[in-house]
Write an enzyme that holds these catalytic residues in place. Structure first.
Site, mmCIF file in Angstrom:
data_model
loop_
_atom_site.group_PDB
_atom_site.id
_atom_site.type_symbol
_atom_site.label_atom_id
_atom_site.label_comp_id
_atom_site.label_asym_id
_atom_site.label_seq_id
_atom_site.Cartn_x
_atom_site.Cartn_y
_atom_site.Cartn_z
ATOM 1 N N ASP A 14 86.125 54.182 26.341
ATOM 2 C CA ASP A 14 84.861 54.922 26.394
ATOM 3 C C ASP A 14 85.049 56.416 26.197
ATOM 4 O O ASP A 14 84.331 57.044 25.402
ATOM 5 C CB ASP A 14 84.146 54.654 27.725
ATOM 6 C CG ASP A 14 83.568 53.247 27.804
ATOM 7 O OD1 ASP A 14 83.480 52.579 26.753
ATOM 8 O OD2 ASP A 14 83.217 52.820 28.911
ATOM 9 N N ARG A 95 86.521 62.840 43.173
ATOM 10 C CA ARG A 95 85.577 63.464 42.235
ATOM 11 C C ARG A 95 85.527 64.990 42.353
ATOM 12 O O ARG A 95 85.510 65.679 41.338
ATOM 13 C CB ARG A 95 84.188 62.851 42.388
ATOM 14 C CG ARG A 95 84.121 61.345 42.127
ATOM 15 C CD ARG A 95 84.947 60.905 40.949
ATOM 16 N NE ARG A 95 84.823 59.482 40.654
ATOM 17 C CZ ARG A 95 85.837 58.682 40.382
ATOM 18 N NH1 ARG A 95 87.069 59.159 40.385
ATOM 19 N NH2 ARG A 95 85.642 57.413 40.098
ATOM 20 N N ASP A 124 79.012 57.848 40.635
ATOM 21 C CA ASP A 124 79.816 58.940 40.094
ATOM 22 C C ASP A 124 79.030 59.904 39.217
ATOM 23 O O ASP A 124 79.356 61.092 39.149
ATOM 24 C CB ASP A 124 81.021 58.380 39.335
ATOM 25 C CG ASP A 124 82.125 57.907 40.264
ATOM 26 O OD1 ASP A 124 82.121 58.336 41.432
ATOM 27 O OD2 ASP A 124 82.977 57.125 39.831
ATOM 28 N N SER A 175 86.817 46.111 36.821
ATOM 29 C CA SER A 175 86.563 47.542 36.705
ATOM 30 C C SER A 175 87.293 48.213 37.865
ATOM 31 O O SER A 175 86.993 47.945 39.037
ATOM 32 C CB SER A 175 85.060 47.832 36.788
ATOM 33 O OG SER A 175 84.818 49.211 36.829
#
Length: 350
Positions: A14, A95, A124, A175
């Site tokens: 991606d 993050r 996210d 994932s």
């Protein structure tokens, strides 16, 4: 200088496709930023070269493992932070450190936009955009998967058409998001909460049902900071890494939870965080032994609110900073040794 976009780059399909996709959609040059928070996998130099081969004009890689451990995992440990009383904020903690490096790269390379690879249904996207907005409100945020309808099929088609150096056929059934603090796993069959996780889901931990002799470890704390294991000095990163191995060998830190996402949906998540959960078990017991009664009673609400703020992407918020001050005071007397026994999926103070 041409206008530029800084992209949070993982090296996968991606974000590799996003380099060219963003360039076509915006007409801007793309700077790729990869941040190592202990996720393992490919060498960062390999990832950097792939970004350049996919069309990035610059590729910035950062070894942030020590920074992540000291400035993000350690505050979570000193808080004994567990979202919903269970989850040690594995993904949420990484993050803000990634955001910090994205903003730094944007300033360094003269970018006016930051891009990430998040979808429109997860936590996210909020964490990245709220964090960037707090540190650099002048920067614009975009998400190609969400904003430009960059589906997986379209990404594969783009990669093949542009001859990008990325394996479009390699797709894990899971994932996965991982770092040194832990590992998060989602997958199709786990979305049915009646289905239990299979052993193939796990990587950081071994089966807790396997018979093994117990492992006893003594953790030394100084004001809430782990400074030694079995008498040998360690950094925060070393403490996590060593306990990931030792506690993980006994299946410590497996978590299966239906989680309240900040976007308003529930999601079944499987985590493994052996080092984090062993350290939290030891630290919380030492807090119980050393902290004055009223301070300890008040800490329960602080832990919960701190965890909620971090989960919701509010690492840089004024309330989070204020709670950090209380946590510093709480940990002043938290010094001493705690003995843990690791066996059968449990880390037990003995």
């Amino acid at each position: 200088m041409s206008q530029r976009v800084v992209l949070a780059y993982s090296g996968g399909l991606d974000t590799s496709v996003a380099i060219g996709w963003i360039a076509q959609e915006t007409g801007k040059e793309v700077v790729a930023v990869a941040v190592d928070v202990g996720q393992g996998g490919e060498d960062l130099d390999v990832i950097r070269q792939r970004a350049l081969d996919c069309g990035a004009v610059e590729a910035y890689v950062a070894d942030a493992r020590e920074e992540f451990a000291d400035e993000y995992c350690l505050p979570a440990l000193r808080t004994d932070a567990l979202y919903m009383g269970i989850y040690p904020l594995v993904s949420a903690l990484s993050r803000p450190v990634i955001v910090k490096h994205l903003v730094a790269a944007a300033r360094l390379h003269g970018a006016d936009t930051v891009a990430h690879g998040c979808t429109g249904k997860g936590n996210d996207q909020v964490r990245f955009e709220v964090g960037i907005g707090a540190l650099a409100p002048d920067l614009t945020c975009i998400a190609p998967v969400r904003d430009y309808a960059m589906t997986r099929d379209k990404a594969i088609e783009f990669a093949e058409r542009e001859n990008l150096p990325i394996d479009v056929n390699k797709k894990s059934p899971y994932s996965i998001d991982q770092n040194v603090w832990g590992r998060a796993v989602e997958t199709g069959f786990l979305e049915d909460i009646w289905n239990g996780p299979i052993e193939d889901v796990y990587s950081y931990t071994q089966n807790p049902a396997d018979p093994k002799p117990a492992d006893e470890v003594v953790i030394t704390f100084d004001k809430g900071v782990p400074v030694a294991l079995d008498g040998k000095p360690v950094t925060m990163l070393e403490a996590i890494e060593q306990l990931n191995e030792r506690a993980g060998a006994h299946g410590v830190g497996r978590i299966d939870i239906v989680e309240d996402r900040l976007v308003g949906i529930k999601s079944r998540e499987v985590y493994e965080a052996p080092g984090a959960m062993a350290l939290i078990a030891a630290h919380s017991e030492l807090v119980n032994v050393t902290v004055e009664r009223d301070m300890a009673r008040f800490a329960g609400g602080v832990r919960q609110r701190w965890a909620e703020l971090v989960y919701d992407g509010l690492w840089f918020s004024p309330l989070k900073r204020a709670l950090d001050g209380y946590i510093d005071d709480l940990n002043e007397p938290v010094s001493g040794e705690i003995r843990l026994v690791l066996q059968g999926g449990r880390a037990v103070v003995s």
